[in-house]
Design a protein around this motif. Structure first.
Motif, PDB file in Angstrom:
ATOM      1  N   ALA A   1       0.856  -1.197   0.000  1.00 25.31           N
ATOM      2  CA  ALA A   1       0.000   0.000   0.000  1.00 25.31           C
ATOM      3  C   ALA A   1       0.886   1.239   0.000  1.00 25.31           C
ATOM      4  CB  ALA A   1      -0.915  -0.009   1.223  1.00 25.31           C
ATOM      5  N   VAL A   2       0.835   2.005  -1.078  1.00 26.65           N
ATOM      6  CA  VAL A   2       1.583   3.261  -1.171  1.00 26.65           C
ATOM      7  C   VAL A   2       0.637   4.362  -0.709  1.00 26.65           C
ATOM      8  CG1 VAL A   2       2.910   4.780  -2.672  1.00 26.65           C
ATOM      9  CG2 VAL A   2       2.898   2.311  -3.104  1.00 26.65           C
ATOM     10  N   ASN A   3       0.846   4.857   0.516  1.00 27.23           N
ATOM     11  CA  ASN A   3      -0.089   5.777   1.168  1.00 27.23           C
ATOM     12  C   ASN A   3       0.265   7.237   0.889  1.00 27.23           C
ATOM     13  OD1 ASN A   3      -2.270   6.475   2.795  1.00 27.23           O
ATOM     14  ND2 ASN A   3      -1.045   6.510   4.655  1.00 27.23           N
ATOM     15  N   LYS A   4      -0.666   8.118   1.222  1.00 30.44           N
ATOM     16  CA  LYS A   4      -0.521   9.571   1.057  1.00 30.44           C
ATOM     17  C   LYS A   4      -0.361   9.932  -0.425  1.00 30.44           C
ATOM     18  CE  LYS A   4       1.637   9.814   5.637  1.00 30.44           C
ATOM     19  NZ  LYS A   4       2.756  10.303   6.469  1.00 30.44           N
ATOM     20  N   TRP A   5      -1.120   9.221  -1.253  1.00 33.17           N
ATOM     21  CA  TRP A   5      -1.076   9.400  -2.703  1.00 33.17           C
ATOM     22  C   TRP A   5      -1.780  10.673  -3.123  1.00 33.17           C
ATOM     23  CZ3 TRP A   5       1.761   7.456  -6.327  1.00 33.17           C
ATOM     24  CH2 TRP A   5       1.335   7.359  -7.649  1.00 33.17           C
TER      25      TRP A   5
ATOM     26  N   SER B   1      -9.586   6.575   0.012  1.00 38.15           N
ATOM     27  CA  SER B   1      -9.560   6.235  -1.413  1.00 38.15           C
ATOM     28  C   SER B   1      -8.654   5.026  -1.659  1.00 38.15           C
ATOM     29  CB  SER B   1      -9.081   7.423  -2.248  1.00 38.15           C
ATOM     30  OG  SER B   1      -7.779   7.809  -1.873  1.00 38.15           O
ATOM     31  N   GLY B   2      -9.146   4.102  -2.475  1.00 38.65           N
ATOM     32  CA  GLY B   2      -8.369   2.918  -2.846  1.00 38.65           C
ATOM     33  C   GLY B   2      -8.454   1.767  -1.871  1.00 38.65           C
ATOM     34  N   LEU B   3      -9.203   1.910  -0.777  1.00 38.07           N
ATOM     35  CA  LEU B   3      -9.208   0.864   0.246  1.00 38.07           C
ATOM     36  C   LEU B   3     -10.058  -0.338  -0.160  1.00 38.07           C
ATOM     37  CD1 LEU B   3      -9.270   2.776   3.645  1.00 38.07           C
ATOM     38  CD2 LEU B   3      -7.396   2.308   2.066  1.00 38.07           C
TER      39      LEU B   3
ATOM     40  N   VAL C   1       0.208  -3.898  -5.984  1.00 39.42           N
ATOM     41  CA  VAL C   1       0.515  -2.559  -5.462  1.00 39.42           C
ATOM     42  C   VAL C   1      -0.742  -1.704  -5.545  1.00 39.42           C
ATOM     43  CG1 VAL C   1       1.976  -0.527  -5.672  1.00 39.42           C
ATOM     44  CG2 VAL C   1       2.902  -2.789  -6.233  1.00 39.42           C
ATOM     45  N   HIS C   2      -1.056  -1.015  -4.436  1.00 39.92           N
ATOM     46  CA  HIS C   2      -2.214  -0.123  -4.407  1.00 39.92           C
ATOM     47  C   HIS C   2      -1.771   1.262  -3.958  1.00 39.92           C
ATOM     48  CE1 HIS C   2      -5.413  -3.104  -5.088  1.00 39.92           C
ATOM     49  NE2 HIS C   2      -4.547  -3.933  -4.521  1.00 39.92           N
ATOM     50  N   PHE C   3      -2.207   2.272  -4.685  1.00 42.31           N
ATOM     51  CA  PHE C   3      -1.901   3.663  -4.349  1.00 42.31           C
ATOM     52  C   PHE C   3      -3.134   4.228  -3.643  1.00 42.31           C
ATOM     53  CE2 PHE C   3       0.555   2.377  -8.002  1.00 42.31           C
ATOM     54  CZ  PHE C   3       1.844   2.748  -7.639  1.00 42.31           C
TER      55      PHE C   3
END
Length: 466
Positions: A296-300, A336-338, A327-329
């Motif tokens: 999980a790439v957070n703070k996108w 968002s994206g969860l 990979v999830h942004f």
């Protein structure tokens, strides 16, 4: 937790032994214990059993009235939320330090709540009851109960006293209910606790804009899209040179233990900071332990298009060994994206716990070999004969053949990719094991018949004459 079980909430100022009593009541070591104040900050839930009665125990952070520490205020908010759930409150004090102004301030607040409460005088080992309890009658909660949480002295008496006033519910037999254990790991301040709170829809664990907020591994059960999960929020792991607090060393141990016990790990990195060596080492450790993983790439949110491309490049450059991990942004703060993230968590769990039939694996192996033959060694081609499953979580496939020890790494990677693609494995580090079949006759001697023995003797006699 099971709402039908009576809930006991442990409160008190820091370092009076709440976590030690929590571990004693639950029969676990889930709560961090050390001789340092402020060690527990979040609510920690556990279940206990006593004389065929089950109950829930909630450990809270130490209450520090009028403290200037911003984390102390957040911990106090967590304790107040826990008190709202309480069927019975255990107010712990420390006989070795005596009655303090903080104890009196907490007592005033607890009286306003009107919850059933027992005053528990801890660290009373070796002291007469009257001597231990005498100083605490002034708090106004009647007869105190004296215990030693560390040694177990008086704990059974305390439980009988408390549980006889609560509904008697027998413990359920243990069962595999399909709950997915998900550990959320990463460096400090990447947004792990924010992600947990957003998934839960409540401020369940402390989230603040400075590192080190979470010190323990906090397990929280919840349901998402009809599937039961247990989320484990862990302490951030930083470089060894910066791990100077004893508390932080304990936290790292708890984080590693959470990784070991998880079905799936959500590895969180910060899109607004460089993906560094520490991120790569942590994820390499997760892969080495064979855990299914989702990145999980957070703070996108808020990144410009050019910055987003740079982040994608950083992920591919510094984490190439995670080619199996989706990979999830995401933006945990806004949610968002969860949804897509949790879909892949469920897919990774199903992949890592899946049972494969031997015919299915052999079909994949046969197709892979037919498409690309193994190389020849000294003129003799390596043959791969059959495959079967050797384990789960992570999935392991055992392949039998001849000269398998001479298979090049490139061909092993080719096979792993073919199996992962054919079996639709997502987020799982597939393990392949190769075995060479032994010659069944290599240690056996040919047993000669009587006629063959006589013939051998005649031949030997001729050789000698010549």
């Amino acid at each position: 937790m099971n709402d039908k079980l009576p809930t006991l909430v442990l409160v008190g100022r820091p370092n009076v032994g709440k976590s030690t009593l929590f571990n004693r009541l639950t029969g676990t070591r889930d709560a961090l214990v050390a001789d340092l104040p402020g060690l527990t900050r979040d609510r920690q839930y556990g279940t206990g059993e006593f004389e065929n009665r089950a109950f829930v125990v909630v450990d809270t952070g130490g209450l520090m009235p009028e403290s200037a520490d911003p984390l102390a205020a957040l911990a106090e908010d967590q304790a107040r939320l826990a008190l709202e759930e309480a069927d019975h409150v255990l107010f712990l004090v420390d006989v070795q330090q005596g009655r303090t102004g903080a104890d009196e301030s907490i007592a005033r607040h607890l009286r306003k709540l009107g919850k059933p409460l027992t005053l528990v005088v801890n660290k009373s080992e070796g002291r007469p009851h009257a001597q231990s309890a005498g100083d605490f009658y002034a708090l106004g909660f009647g007869e105190p109960m004296t215990i030693s949480a560390e040694h177990g002295q008086g704990v059974n008496v305390l439980l009988r006293h408390v549980l006889e006033k609560l509904p008697a519910i027998a413990p359920e037999p243990p069962r595999d209910d399909g709950t997915v254990r998900v550990a959320i790991v990463g460096r400090p301040n990447v947004g792990k606790s924010t992600l947990v709170n957003r998934l839960l829809g409540e401020e369940r664990v402390l989230a603040a804009d400075f590192p080190g907020t979470t010190r323990d591994a906090i397990a929280v059960p919840f349901e998402y899209d009809g599937h039961p999960y247990t989320l484990i929020d862990t302490a951030g792991i930083r470089r060894k040179a910066r791990v100077w607090e004893a508390v932080e060393k304990f936290s790292i141990v708890k984080t590693l233990d959470a990784i070991e016990r998880a079905h799936v790990v959500i590895a969180v990195v910060d899109a607004q900071n460089d993906i560094g060596e520490q991120d790569a080492k942590l994820m390499g450790l997760i892969a080495q332990r064979g855990r299914a993983m989702v990145l999980a790439v957070n703070k996108w949110d808020g990144l410009a298009p050019g910055e987003r491309e740079q982040v994608r490049y950083q992920v591919s450059l510094k984490l190439p060994f995670l080619d199996y991990a989706p990979v999830h942004f995401i933006a945990a703060r806004h949610g968002s994206g969860l949804g897509e993230l949790m879909e892949d968590v469920q897919a990774a769990y199903e992949a890592t716990t899946r049972e494969f039939s031997t015919p299915e694996l052999n079909r994949v192996l046969e197709a892979a070999v037919e498409a690309h033959q193994p190389p020849a060694v000294l003129g003799r081609r390596i043959k791969l004969r059959y495959a079967h499953q050797g384990g789960r979580n992570p999935p392991k496939i055992v392949i039998h053949g001849n000269q398998t020890e001479k298979l090049p790494e490139s061909y092993k990677r080719y096979l792993a990719n073919r199996f992962r693609e054919a079996l639709k494995l997502k987020g799982v580090p597939l393990l392949l094991s190769f075995k060479t079949g032994d010659n069944p006759f290599k240690d056996k001697k040919n047993q000669l018949t009587g006629r063959q023995i006589k013939k051998k003797r005649r031949l030997m006699a001729r050789v000698k004459k010549k």
